[in-house]
Design a protein around this motif. Structure first.
Motif, PDB file in Angstrom:
ATOM      1  N   GLN A  75       2.348 -10.909  26.919  1.00  0.00           N
ATOM      2  CA  GLN A  75       1.403 -11.816  26.292  1.00  0.00           C
ATOM      3  C   GLN A  75       0.715 -12.704  27.323  1.00  0.00           C
ATOM      4  O   GLN A  75      -0.500 -12.933  27.257  1.00  0.00           O
ATOM      5  N   ARG A  79      -3.248 -12.887  28.173  1.00  0.00           N
ATOM      6  CA  ARG A  79      -4.016 -14.135  28.116  1.00  0.00           C
ATOM      7  C   ARG A  79      -4.686 -14.419  29.449  1.00  0.00           C
ATOM      8  O   ARG A  79      -5.832 -14.893  29.489  1.00  0.00           O
ATOM      9  N   ASN A  82      -7.695 -12.243  29.765  1.00  0.00           N
ATOM     10  CA  ASN A  82      -8.753 -12.724  28.883  1.00  0.00           C
ATOM     11  C   ASN A  82      -9.415 -13.977  29.452  1.00  0.00           C
ATOM     12  O   ASN A  82     -10.646 -14.116  29.421  1.00  0.00           O
TER      13      ASN A  82
END
Length: 229
Positions: A75, A79, A82
């Protein structure tokens, strides 16, 4: 289940493969030193009758923790990627804003770039002359007066009144929005980014990049205002 029963359930090829693995490990006892991550996946039986041994229980707990940490790592990496992609887009937008010659071009650049690169449907830039004598009676100023005092951006769904003021005819289709405070000499305002998706701008969304964008736009507008003045 006995060892003989287990061997009967396996095919010849599987037995040969396991024998080869066993021979390899016996000949290379340092194998797990070179591959310590495999140790956490091993299942080593401990004779304890019907009870689960403490060691086996601890190993099970550690395996669960390892799986949780791996999910968190995945995760975090997602992130980070992104965030990096958004940073690149913000850099590109900043370069285009530098080249803008007037406030109208600034708004046009923002609308085109934010809708295309940031996957949104509506962008509007509204500036309010707060030092004007009739600013208190202006319904647009009154609707956003509390927001204009904010230091950070605000994300989430808007009520129909605010959607209408910001996005006009598009307001009815906007499910969520990001409101970015804009500061310049003698005026304050809001850069509003709207999306049809209600989950696009959630109330728990981080606003660091949005705040940076607000600072960039504010500085650009201040520079243009001083040039015109």
């Amino acid at each position: 289940m006995t060892t003989r029963r287990v061997e009967e359930d396996r095919g010849p090829a599987e037995i040969i493969a396991e024998d080869a693995v066993a021979e390899y490990l016996a000949a290379h006892p340092e194998f797990f030193e070179r591959h310590p991550d495999l140790v956490a996946e091993l299942r080593v039986p401990h004779a304890a009758g019907q009870a689960v041994s403490l060691i086996e229980h601890q190993v099970g707990v550690l395996r669960g923790q390892l799986r949780t940490e791996r999910r968190r790592l995945v995760q975090l990496i997602a992130r980070a990627r992104n965030f990096e992609a958004l940073s690149v887009r913000l850099h590109d937008l900043s370069l285009r804003l530098i080249a803008a010659q007037d406030p109208e071009q600034v708004e046009a650049v923002l609308r085109e770039a934010l809708c295309r690169q940031f996957d949104t449907e509506a962008v509007t830039l509204k500036l309010f002359p707060l030092e004007s004598d009739d600013s208190d009676s202006d319904p647009k100023v009154a609707a956003f007066i509390q927001f204009l005092d904010r230091e950070r951006s605000l994300c989430g769904p808007l009520d129909p009144e605010h959607n209408g003021i910001l996005f006009g005819e598009q307001g009815g289709a906007i499910g969520s929005a990001a409101l970015i405070p804009i500061r310049m000499d003698g005026r304050s305002g809001v850069l509003a980014i709207g999306s049809h998706d209600r989950g696009r701008f959630g109330t728990d969304m981080g606003t660091d990049l949005l705040d940076r964008l607000g600072e960039i736009v504010s500085q650009k507008l201040r520079t243009l205002h001083r040039i015109d003045g």
